[in-house]
Design an enzyme around this catalytic site. Structure first.
Site, PDB file in Angstrom:
ATOM      1  N   LYS A 174      -5.299   1.887   8.059  1.00  0.00           N
ATOM      2  CA  LYS A 174      -6.379   1.162   8.700  1.00  0.00           C
ATOM      3  C   LYS A 174      -6.023  -0.316   8.813  1.00  0.00           C
ATOM      4  CE  LYS A 174      -8.098  -1.425   6.160  1.00  0.00           C
ATOM      5  NZ  LYS A 174      -7.864  -2.510   5.142  1.00  0.00           N
ATOM      6  N   SER A 190      12.085   0.956   6.652  1.00  0.00           N
ATOM      7  CA  SER A 190      11.602  -0.341   6.208  1.00  0.00           C
ATOM      8  C   SER A 190      12.783  -1.291   6.217  1.00  0.00           C
ATOM      9  CB  SER A 190      11.038  -0.203   4.782  1.00  0.00           C
ATOM     10  OG  SER A 190      10.043  -1.155   4.519  1.00  0.00           O
ATOM     11  N   ILE A 219       0.828  -1.217   0.000  1.00  0.00           N
ATOM     12  CA  ILE A 219       0.000   0.000   0.000  1.00  0.00           C
ATOM     13  C   ILE A 219       0.858   1.261   0.000  1.00  0.00           C
ATOM     14  CG2 ILE A 219      -0.360   0.271   2.509  1.00  0.00           C
ATOM     15  CD1 ILE A 219      -2.948   0.731  -0.344  1.00  0.00           C
TER      16      ILE A 219
HETATM   17  P1  NAP Z   1       2.487  -5.487   3.324  1.00  0.00           P
HETATM   18  O1  NAP Z   1       2.922  -5.060   1.952  1.00  0.00           O
HETATM   19  O2  NAP Z   1       2.419  -6.940   3.591  1.00  0.00           O
HETATM   20  O3  NAP Z   1       3.371  -4.833   4.471  1.00  0.00           O
HETATM   21  C1  NAP Z   1       3.843  -3.515   4.455  1.00  0.00           C
HETATM   22  C2  NAP Z   1       5.258  -3.478   4.993  1.00  0.00           C
HETATM   23  O4  NAP Z   1       5.255  -3.552   6.414  1.00  0.00           O
HETATM   24  C3  NAP Z   1       6.118  -4.647   4.565  1.00  0.00           C
HETATM   25  O5  NAP Z   1       6.643  -4.421   3.290  1.00  0.00           O
HETATM   26  C4  NAP Z   1       7.173  -4.730   5.642  1.00  0.00           C
HETATM   27  O6  NAP Z   1       8.268  -3.907   5.277  1.00  0.00           O
HETATM   28  C5  NAP Z   1       6.488  -4.123   6.855  1.00  0.00           C
HETATM   29  N1  NAP Z   1       6.185  -5.174   7.846  1.00  0.00           N
HETATM   30  C6  NAP Z   1       5.450  -6.286   7.664  1.00  0.00           C
HETATM   31  N2  NAP Z   1       5.399  -7.012   8.787  1.00  0.00           N
HETATM   32  C7  NAP Z   1       6.128  -6.348   9.695  1.00  0.00           C
HETATM   33  C8  NAP Z   1       6.464  -6.596  11.050  1.00  0.00           C
HETATM   34  N3  NAP Z   1       6.029  -7.686  11.688  1.00  0.00           N
HETATM   35  N4  NAP Z   1       7.233  -5.688  11.699  1.00  0.00           N
HETATM   36  C9  NAP Z   1       7.660  -4.589  11.061  1.00  0.00           C
HETATM   37  N5  NAP Z   1       7.394  -4.311   9.762  1.00  0.00           N
HETATM   38  C10 NAP Z   1       6.620  -5.178   9.104  1.00  0.00           C
HETATM   39  O7  NAP Z   1       1.040  -4.886   3.653  1.00  0.00           O
HETATM   40  P2  NAP Z   1       0.136  -3.837   2.879  1.00  0.00           P
HETATM   41  O8  NAP Z   1      -0.760  -4.539   1.910  1.00  0.00           O
HETATM   42  O9  NAP Z   1       0.931  -2.701   2.390  1.00  0.00           O
HETATM   43  O10 NAP Z   1      -0.826  -3.398   4.089  1.00  0.00           O
HETATM   44  C11 NAP Z   1      -0.358  -2.602   5.161  1.00  0.00           C
HETATM   45  C12 NAP Z   1      -1.568  -1.943   5.806  1.00  0.00           C
HETATM   46  O11 NAP Z   1      -2.249  -1.164   4.817  1.00  0.00           O
HETATM   47  C13 NAP Z   1      -2.597  -2.957   6.352  1.00  0.00           C
HETATM   48  O12 NAP Z   1      -3.089  -2.539   7.589  1.00  0.00           O
HETATM   49  C14 NAP Z   1      -3.704  -2.950   5.295  1.00  0.00           C
HETATM   50  O13 NAP Z   1      -4.973  -3.192   5.870  1.00  0.00           O
HETATM   51  C15 NAP Z   1      -3.615  -1.528   4.769  1.00  0.00           C
HETATM   52  N6  NAP Z   1      -4.119  -1.413   3.398  1.00  0.00           N
HETATM   53  C16 NAP Z   1      -3.700  -2.279   2.425  1.00  0.00           C
HETATM   54  C17 NAP Z   1      -4.241  -2.183   1.148  1.00  0.00           C
HETATM   55  C18 NAP Z   1      -3.820  -3.116   0.033  1.00  0.00           C
HETATM   56  O14 NAP Z   1      -4.395  -3.054  -1.052  1.00  0.00           O
HETATM   57  N7  NAP Z   1      -2.814  -3.965   0.212  1.00  0.00           N
HETATM   58  C19 NAP Z   1      -5.200  -1.211   0.859  1.00  0.00           C
HETATM   59  C20 NAP Z   1      -5.550  -0.312   1.855  1.00  0.00           C
HETATM   60  C21 NAP Z   1      -5.007  -0.430   3.114  1.00  0.00           C
HETATM   61  P3  NAP Z   1       9.780  -4.351   5.616  1.00  0.00           P
HETATM   62  O15 NAP Z   1       9.858  -5.847   5.598  1.00  0.00           O
HETATM   63  O16 NAP Z   1      10.597  -3.704   4.531  1.00  0.00           O
HETATM   64  O17 NAP Z   1      10.062  -3.768   6.978  1.00  0.00           O
END
Ligand code: NAP
Length: 307
Positions: free
Chosen positions: A87, A33, A11
């Protein structure tokens, strides 16, 4: 204002980076990150290091999954920074209350963003419903988890919310557009036998004027994706489709935006206003509905999910 983005994943890259780049209010001054970065932007792997090295950055935007978010948010607040939360704003309500108390005590801004509330037609739907008597409202949120969460394991772990991750977007719209608060009366949580969080959920709600209110969330949808809220009132029918990007009133359509179009630029404009005004915006009603569905919900086991 200079801002740091934390958690450079799906995101952050899809929405936050372009929204900040296009904003007159913000300059992306650093990222934090462990694996991700943004070309040309000062990159850190540890939040504490960034907070120490960059006292000029007063605002931090967290794009992490919900479970690690509290520790990062509290660390940023403790370092005197304003904080914007993806969120849901935390993994539990108690975490969110603790963050709110900290921000208020220290005079910092804290924003629980609900991007779907910024969809093009949500404001118009709220205005239309304001003087109507609601008879029924049904949410249908059906999407393909493989398309929207490829390779993401955290959504299936405790605190990851499962299908409530998109479902809470629908609940954020419902709690925004209805003039009266609703609360959960029942839920069925369908949990794959090899996972911890639901792949599908049915919910029913109490409405203070006796309207029938329900929601169905399902992550097993292939083909067309459905993000629809349909309300029957004393003055006809309102449908919000495409996640709030389009609206039909008694069959007549308004709205031409694409799903998600404009939502993140509006969130960053709101955050700029909040920081200037010194406010806290932590509406936890969508999260309360999800927590209550877990409390009241009946759990059934369904077929294993393999990604
Ligand atoms: P993601 O790509 O799986 O995770 C985002 C980043 O967070 C990862 O690249 C990782 O970066 C870091 N991370 C993951 N687990 C972690 C941990 N245990 N400790 C510290 N850092 C960690 O997730 P995402 O889809 O972007 O979603 C993130 C948030 O945005 C969620 O709450 C989701 O509900 C919201 N969201 C997502 C979307 C969507 O379409 N995906 C849409 C709207 C809102 P590093 O490994 O580089 O640290």
């Amino acid at each position: 204002m200079k801002i740091a983005l934390v958690g450079i994943g799906k995101i952050a890259l899809d929405q936050h980076v372009p929204a900040i780049a296009a904003s007159p209010d913000w300059e992306l001054a650093a990222t934090v990150s462990r694996h991700g970065s943004v070309d040309g932007v000062d990159a850190y792997t540890d939040l504490g290091d960034m907070l120490t090295a960059r006292p000029d950055i007063r605002v931090v935007s967290l794009c992490l999954p919900p479970v690690p978010r509290y520790a990062y948010a509290m660390q940023a607040l403790a370092a005197g920074r304003h904080v914007m939360l993806e969120k849901p704003p935390g993994a539990t309500l108690a975490e969110c209350h603790a963050l709110t108390a900290k921000a208020r005590a220290d005079g910092l801004s804290l924003y629980a963003t609900w991007h779907s509330r910024q969809a093009d037609m949500v404001g118009a739907a709220k205005n239309w419903l304001a003087d109507k008597t609601l008879k029924s409202l049904q949410v249908t949120w059906k999407e393909d988890v493989r398309r929207w969460h490829p390779g993401q394991d955290w959504i299936w772990e405790p605190g990851g919310l499962g299908v409530f991750d998109p479902g809470i977007n629908a609940l954020s719209i419902v709690t925004e557009i209805l003039p009266h608060d609703i609360h959960v009366t029942g839920a069925t949580l369908k949990v794959p036998e090899n996972r911890q969080t639901p792949i599908a959920v049915d919910m029913t709600f109490h409405h203070p004027q006796g309207a029938q209110v329900g929601a169905v969330f399902d992550w097993r949808q292939e083909g067309d994706q459905i993000w629809t809220i349909e309300a029957e009132t004393d003055a006809g029918t309102l449908s919000l489709t495409d996640g709030g990007a389009r609206m039909q009133i008694n069959g007549e359509t308004t709205g031409t935006a694409a799903p998600l179009g404009g939502e993140y630029p509006r969130l960053y404009a709101q955050m700029a206003q909040l920081v200037h005004a010194g406010g806290v915006d932590m509406d936890l009603r969508p999260m309360t509905l999800v927590a209550d569905a877990y409390t009241l919900g009946r759990r059934t086991t369904v077929a294993a999910f393999e990604s």
